[in-house]
Design a protein around this motif. Structure first.
Motif, short mmCIF file in Angstrom:
data_model
loop_
_atom_site.label_atom_id
_atom_site.label_comp_id
_atom_site.label_asym_id
_atom_site.label_seq_id
_atom_site.Cartn_x
_atom_site.Cartn_y
_atom_site.Cartn_z
N PHE A 166 62.75 53.34 106.77
CA PHE A 166 62.10 52.30 105.97
C PHE A 166 60.61 52.60 105.87
CE2 PHE A 166 65.92 50.31 107.49
CZ PHE A 166 66.35 49.53 106.44
N SER A 167 60.07 52.37 104.67
CA SER A 167 58.65 52.62 104.47
C SER A 167 58.04 51.44 103.72
CB SER A 167 58.43 53.93 103.70
OG SER A 167 57.06 54.18 103.52
N PHE A 168 58.03 50.29 104.37
CA PHE A 168 57.41 49.07 103.85
C PHE A 168 57.91 48.73 102.44
CE2 PHE A 168 54.62 51.39 106.72
CZ PHE A 168 54.44 50.45 107.73
N PRO A 169 59.23 48.56 102.30
CA PRO A 169 59.83 48.39 100.96
C PRO A 169 59.40 47.11 100.25
CG PRO A 169 61.43 47.94 102.70
CD PRO A 169 60.24 48.52 103.36
N TYR A 170 58.98 46.07 100.99
CA TYR A 170 58.62 44.82 100.32
C TYR A 170 57.23 44.85 99.71
CZ TYR A 170 62.88 42.63 102.05
OH TYR A 170 64.19 42.30 102.29
N PHE A 171 56.57 46.01 99.77
CA PHE A 171 55.33 46.20 99.04
C PHE A 171 55.56 47.10 97.83
CE2 PHE A 171 53.48 45.74 103.51
CZ PHE A 171 53.38 44.36 103.40
N SER A 172 56.80 47.20 97.39
CA SER A 172 57.15 48.03 96.23
C SER A 172 56.80 47.31 94.94
CB SER A 172 58.65 48.36 96.24
OG SER A 172 59.00 49.05 97.42
N ARG A 173 56.37 48.09 93.94
CA ARG A 173 55.95 47.51 92.67
C ARG A 173 57.02 47.55 91.60
NH1 ARG A 173 51.09 51.44 93.62
NH2 ARG A 173 52.85 52.29 94.81
N ASP A 174 58.10 48.25 91.83
CA ASP A 174 59.25 48.23 90.92
C ASP A 174 60.49 48.60 91.72
OD1 ASP A 174 59.60 51.15 90.94
OD2 ASP A 174 57.87 51.24 89.61
N ASN B 140 40.50 46.69 93.05
CA ASN B 140 39.63 45.75 92.34
C ASN B 140 40.45 44.51 91.98
OD1 ASN B 140 40.94 46.18 89.69
ND2 ASN B 140 40.00 48.22 89.84
N LEU B 141 39.79 43.49 91.48
CA LEU B 141 40.45 42.21 91.25
C LEU B 141 41.62 42.35 90.27
CD1 LEU B 141 40.59 39.17 91.66
CD2 LEU B 141 38.92 38.90 89.79
N LYS B 142 41.43 43.11 89.21
CA LYS B 142 42.49 43.27 88.22
C LYS B 142 43.71 43.94 88.84
CE LYS B 142 43.57 45.32 83.73
NZ LYS B 142 43.06 46.14 82.59
N SER B 143 43.49 45.02 89.56
CA SER B 143 44.62 45.74 90.17
C SER B 143 45.28 44.89 91.26
CB SER B 143 44.16 47.07 90.75
OG SER B 143 43.24 46.89 91.81
N ILE B 144 44.49 44.06 91.94
CA ILE B 144 45.05 43.16 92.97
C ILE B 144 46.01 42.17 92.31
CG2 ILE B 144 44.52 41.29 94.57
CD1 ILE B 144 41.95 42.80 95.28
N LEU B 145 45.57 41.56 91.20
CA LEU B 145 46.41 40.57 90.52
C LEU B 145 47.68 41.22 89.96
CD1 LEU B 145 43.67 38.50 88.65
CD2 LEU B 145 44.93 37.87 90.72
N ILE B 146 47.53 42.41 89.37
CA ILE B 146 48.69 43.12 88.83
C ILE B 146 49.66 43.48 89.95
CG2 ILE B 146 49.45 45.26 87.72
CD1 ILE B 146 46.87 45.16 86.05
N VAL C 83 54.68 43.20 92.95
CA VAL C 83 55.34 43.14 94.26
C VAL C 83 56.21 41.88 94.35
CG1 VAL C 83 54.94 42.83 96.75
CG2 VAL C 83 53.65 44.56 95.48
N PHE C 84 55.66 40.74 93.92
CA PHE C 84 56.40 39.48 94.01
C PHE C 84 57.65 39.51 93.13
CE2 PHE C 84 57.25 35.14 92.47
CZ PHE C 84 57.53 34.52 93.69
N SER C 85 57.50 40.00 91.89
CA SER C 85 58.65 40.03 90.97
C SER C 85 59.73 40.99 91.47
CB SER C 85 58.20 40.41 89.56
OG SER C 85 57.58 41.68 89.54
#
Length: 476
Positions: A267-275, A361-367, A372-374
């Motif tokens: 496992f490599s921190f899967p819940y921080f995945s972006r897709d 940066n703020l934009k990349s944090i929000l994206i 990650v949440f979706s």
């Protein structure tokens, strides 16, 4: 003998001391001792299935030499091994599934068959050690490795006790060199292994078992709760299964490292995945990579037409789902993940996120938060099928979830458990660039504070200890 039980707390320290102080003369002594220990560990679950494990070991050990020495019948020996291994897996794990579905099909057409089913127990770890053996046979056939001369070494590769019952699924090309080389005691690796075991126990006992209490309550009685509570149940199950399975893997890797053997990261921190593609690169890595190397690539991989590529991905996801168990819920779970993956494949976005998440940066944090949440929510919704006992139960769960009560405050909102989950995620986030979260976490603290932190984690383990939940992946 479970990693999270008191028996293992006595068993492993004894093994550790004997291994480094009595059986450290040469690699043959080390391997023979670990093999005896591994067989004993396996027999503690059910000694009768030890004979099945031995048969599987001797079969693949012998056939590997037949393949290597044969000039004209390599493929025959390969398929013989594959068929025998899959037949054993099929009889113990899938036979009743096919019998029941065959009976239901005949009944649908008006026949009334008098069918029977096998009254058998699923041997613990059979899916894992079967895949160990198959990867070894295939690698010998493809001339990636030569067959092992020592039966002890090969037996240890298949049955090494930290990985025997729930992985990671090892490769001979990776593990055998560790087994065949003499190990020397390394204090820093021992301490590092202890930290990983500690974190694995936190995941299992503090996170997974705490979530399990509420997950069982919600999934066993979905008609009694609002849609928002059912969403909470799906979310908590995601943390339960991650804490449970990755916790097992952490304990396995830490235990092996203390014995001088490095296992594959699972496992490599899967819940921080972006897709979803990144998620499957980080979740149960040893299984995903096994299907990639021994199914996806032989089918043609990404070569060929787009439709062939889609077919190959479809086969992998369906097999991956079915690997988890003989139930249509797992098949549908695999199919849903294929549907999640398909748009990324069609638009060539499946390899967009190959590096660890690191917004600056703020934009990349929000994206990143949105991605990650979706991704997490998509995974959690699919796991309703994974957790449900039947397709009907899952559909009823979804029907109740997506009702007007979805927009009410959940009746079940375990603030304390969610607080622990939040702190757990914070530590995982800080350590996301490492092998496991505690590898470097707190290492720059003053020693008294660092030790106090480890004591707090240990006290939490003892505080939550006593909930009788076995590891989920033992059933697979």
């Amino acid at each position: 003998m479970l990693f999270n039980k008191i028996e293992f707390a006595f068993f492993f320290p004894l093994v550790f001391l004997l291994y480094w102080y009595l059986f450290n003369k040469n690699v043959k002594q080390q391997n023979l001792f670990l093999l005896v220990v591994s067989f004993f560990f396996f027999a503690c679950f059910d000694w009768r299935f030890l004979f099945l494990l031995l048969f599987s070991i001797i079969l693949d050990f012998s056939i590997a030499h037949k393949i290597y020495n044969s000039k004209h019948h390599k493929k025959r020996w390969l398929w013989f091994s594959i068929l025998v291994n899959l037949c054993f897996l099929g009889v113990f794990k899938y036979c009743n599934f096919f019998i029941d579905n065959f009976s239901e099909t005949l009944s649908f057409f008006g026949f009334k068959p008098n069918v029977w089913s096998l009254q058998i127990i699923l041997p613990v770890g059979i899916s894992f050690y079967t895949f160990h053996g198959l990867s070894y046979i295939i690698d010998v056939y493809k001339s990636k490795i030569k067959p092992v001369e020592s039966l002890v070494d090969y037996s240890l590769f298949v049955s090494f006790f930290p990985l025997l019952v729930a992985g990671p699924i090892e490769r001979a090309t990776h593990l055998l060199p560790h087994i065949q080389s003499k190990r020397h005691f390394d204090y820093s690796k021992t301490v590092d292994g202890l930290r990983q075991i500690l974190w694995g126990l936190v995941k299992k006992i503090v996170i997974a078992d705490s979530c399990a209490t509420y997950v069982n309550l919600i999934f066993d009685n979905p008609d009694e709760y609002s849609g928002s509570s059912l969403v909470m149940g799906a979310i908590l199950f995601s943390f339960q299964i991650y804490g449970d399975f990755s916790g097992y893997s952490d304990i396995a890797l830490g235990t092996a490292r203390m014995l001088g053997i490095e296992l594959l990261q699972n496992f490599s921190f899967p819940y921080f995945s972006r897709d979803i593609a990144e998620f499957w690169r980080r979740w149960h890595i040893s299984l995903s990579s096994w299907f990639r190397d021994y199914v996806y690539i032989p089918l043609g991989g990404s070569r060929g037409s787009k439709w062939q590529n889609i077919r190959n991905v479809f086969v992998v996801f369906m097999l991956s789902g079915f690997w988890h168990g003989a139930n249509w819920t797992f098949v549908i779970y695999g199919f849903i993940n294929f549907l999640y993956f398909l748009p990324l494949l069609l638009f060539r976005k499946n390899r967009d996120n190959l590096t660890i998440v690191n917004p600056n940066n703020l934009k990349s944090i929000l994206i990143t938060i949105f991605q990650v949440f979706s991704t997490f929510m998509l995974v959690s919704l699919a796991r309703v099928f994974f957790r449900s006992q039947s397709v009907g139960d899952a559909m009823m769960y979804f029907k109740r979830m997506f009702s007007s009560s979805l927009f009410t405050f959940p009746e079940i909102f375990p603030k304390t458990v969610l607080g622990y989950v939040f702190l757990f995620l914070c530590i995982e986030w800080i350590g996301r660039n490492d092998l496991f979260a505690l590898e470097k976490f707190a290492m720059n603290w003053k020693k008294p504070y660092r030790i106090a932190f480890y004591y707090v984690l240990t006290l939490l383990i003892f505080y939550f200890y006593g909930q009788d939940y076995q590891f989920l992946y033992f059933q697979f």
